[in-house]
Design an enzyme around this catalytic site. Sequence first.
Site, PDB file in Angstrom:
ATOM      1  N   GLY A  43      40.558  31.540  34.063  1.00  0.00           N
ATOM      2  CA  GLY A  43      39.331  30.406  34.845  1.00  0.00           C
ATOM      3  C   GLY A  43      38.233  31.060  35.154  1.00  0.00           C
ATOM      4  N   SER A  44      37.678  30.192  35.625  1.00  0.00           N
ATOM      5  CA  SER A  44      35.889  31.444  35.526  1.00  0.00           C
ATOM      6  C   SER A  44      36.482  32.689  35.937  1.00  0.00           C
ATOM      7  CB  SER A  44      35.648  30.240  36.071  1.00  0.00           C
ATOM      8  OG  SER A  44      35.299  29.423  36.019  1.00  0.00           O
ATOM      9  N   THR A  45      37.560  33.535  36.622  1.00  0.00           N
ATOM     10  CA  THR A  45      37.524  34.658  37.346  1.00  0.00           C
ATOM     11  C   THR A  45      37.444  35.813  36.096  1.00  0.00           C
ATOM     12  OG1 THR A  45      40.038  34.421  36.616  1.00  0.00           O
ATOM     13  CG2 THR A  45      38.769  33.794  39.195  1.00  0.00           C
TER      14      THR A  45
END
Length: 632
Positions: free
Chosen positions: A329-331
């Site tokens: 994801g956005s990590t």
Amino acid sequence: MSLRRPLVNASDNNDRFRFRLAVSMALVLLAFAILLARFVHLQVIQHDYYSTRAENNRISLAPIVPNRGVIVDRNGVVMARNYSAFTLEITPSKVGDLEATIDELSQLVDIQPKDRKRFRKLLEESKTFESLPIRTRLSDEEVARFAANRYRFPGVEVQARLFRQYPLGAVASHAIGYIGRINKRDLEWITENEQLANYKGADHIGKIGLEQKYEFVLHGQSGYEQVEVDAGGRVVRSLSRTSPVDGNNLTLTLDTGLQEIAEKAFGNRRGALVAIEPATGGILALVSTPTYDPNLFIDGIRTDDWEQLNNSPDKPMMNRALNGVYPPGSTFKPFMALAALETGKRTAGQAIFDPGYFNFGTHQFRDDKKGGHGVVDMYKSIVESCDTYYYMLANDMGIESIARFMDQFGFGSRTGIDIEGESVGVLPSPEWKKRRFKRPEQQKWFAGDTVSIGIGQGYNAYTPLQLAQATATLANDGVMYRPHLVRHITDSRTGEKTLIEPQPLRTIPLKPQHIATIKRAMVGVVKEGTGARAFAGAAYESGGKTGTAQVFSLKGEKYEAGRIRERLRDHALYVAFAPADQPKIALAVLVENGGFGAQSAAPIARLVFDYYLLGKAPNGPAPEDASATEEE
């Protein structure tokens, strides 16, 4: 006519008698000669051979199993130890009617149905001449009752055995592992490693985790006792003894206090957390929830316990930290931004306009924020987690450039941690896709595939351990260490400690100003972005990044957790390091089907940081941030 008998010649009779006598004497002499020759052969020629055999019949070697090494955490808290107890054991090959014998034994010793089930299971897995436990941990009264009736039960003995114990129960069980009875596969492994002689008399071996990885370190060296036995095989006296060498002890990098805080923070939720010391690679906490009690496996796990663990939809036996692979994801965005800086595709001040979507051909890739984020530079793209910025960036960089850069951070590669079972993960590339799929139409890499990679979706799939290692490497300015759980090994005889030196894997050639830019933006996430609420009022400064990983496609529909089955909801993620100026801890948190990272994962990280940096211990699980938004 009268018949007369001829006269017998006395001389002929004497000759016949003498002849018979001579033959008899010759036969007797021959027999004595044969006996004498055999006697000489046995007593003189083969004296040494038969003397040795007689001595072997009189003297027996009894193996002495060594004490298994103890495992403690970095502060000396015992995580695995041994204790001695009596066991009632049956050698099936020496027992006529096995069931009748067990029935009679149950009159003297409490043998439950679960004990019988376990015994039958062991019997199926073992050879009939092996001694198998029917009851463990006998009381003194039970030992005395059996001893008084020992003569009635040939093939049944009470043995003093060492038992493994995990005093913290389920805490860190996926890291520590457990021991179990040696089976055929274990025996083959022991033989391949030329350790068969050292396992005479041993019946347990490490099965998973550190117990397995450091088996030969923990096992020690078997000893033996030379005893004199009578014709019935009973020990008469001890002649000599070679003492065993106890196994060496392990001191871990784990902090059990931190481990317990992290496990409790998940509550009943499924997930994983890995916390690393960036400057050494030492694992501070390795969490996979739900967990299990390793004490269940020591005597042979009961069938109902095994079925409960094995058939649970929550998969408590799975080590999610090492085996689970998930979209980041956005990590993934801070690493994408760093790649853009290093490859020259973006500068920190370069901005784009985000209308809330990115059109690529006939397909529209939507941003989570309706209407978009407006003008977005690199700092804002991380703090507000702008998807459109990274759709465009991934398209500009291309998949080959992304894959080359991310490979340096260990994405899609085993970290080399010192326990078995680590998954590889997936770092997508055209080459990977050709290997992964069989049909030519599936093997082709499409430009649209690259766009999804930019926000940590698409084919991206990494372990929480890989995410934690990458975050620790970023926090450590590009110096990557091999993650490890053992801090030092203590020799059981001398007490000498052998330090497991931190092993640098590589130094990624990153420009200091680029690292500073990304770290500043990650600090911004905690101060004013998606992680701000979870870290409000913190007495330290940290850097982090929230993330939400899609489990299944909504096909353009808006995500509403309440309308989706729990196990189809998005995964929640959070990566972070603290303190921001000199990081002492870096971590990755994953909450399966937890929704938004700011809501479910970031509060767990806050509890872990508070404990490790400030010594603050919470009472319950991490609260969920109900105000968290989708902007991750």
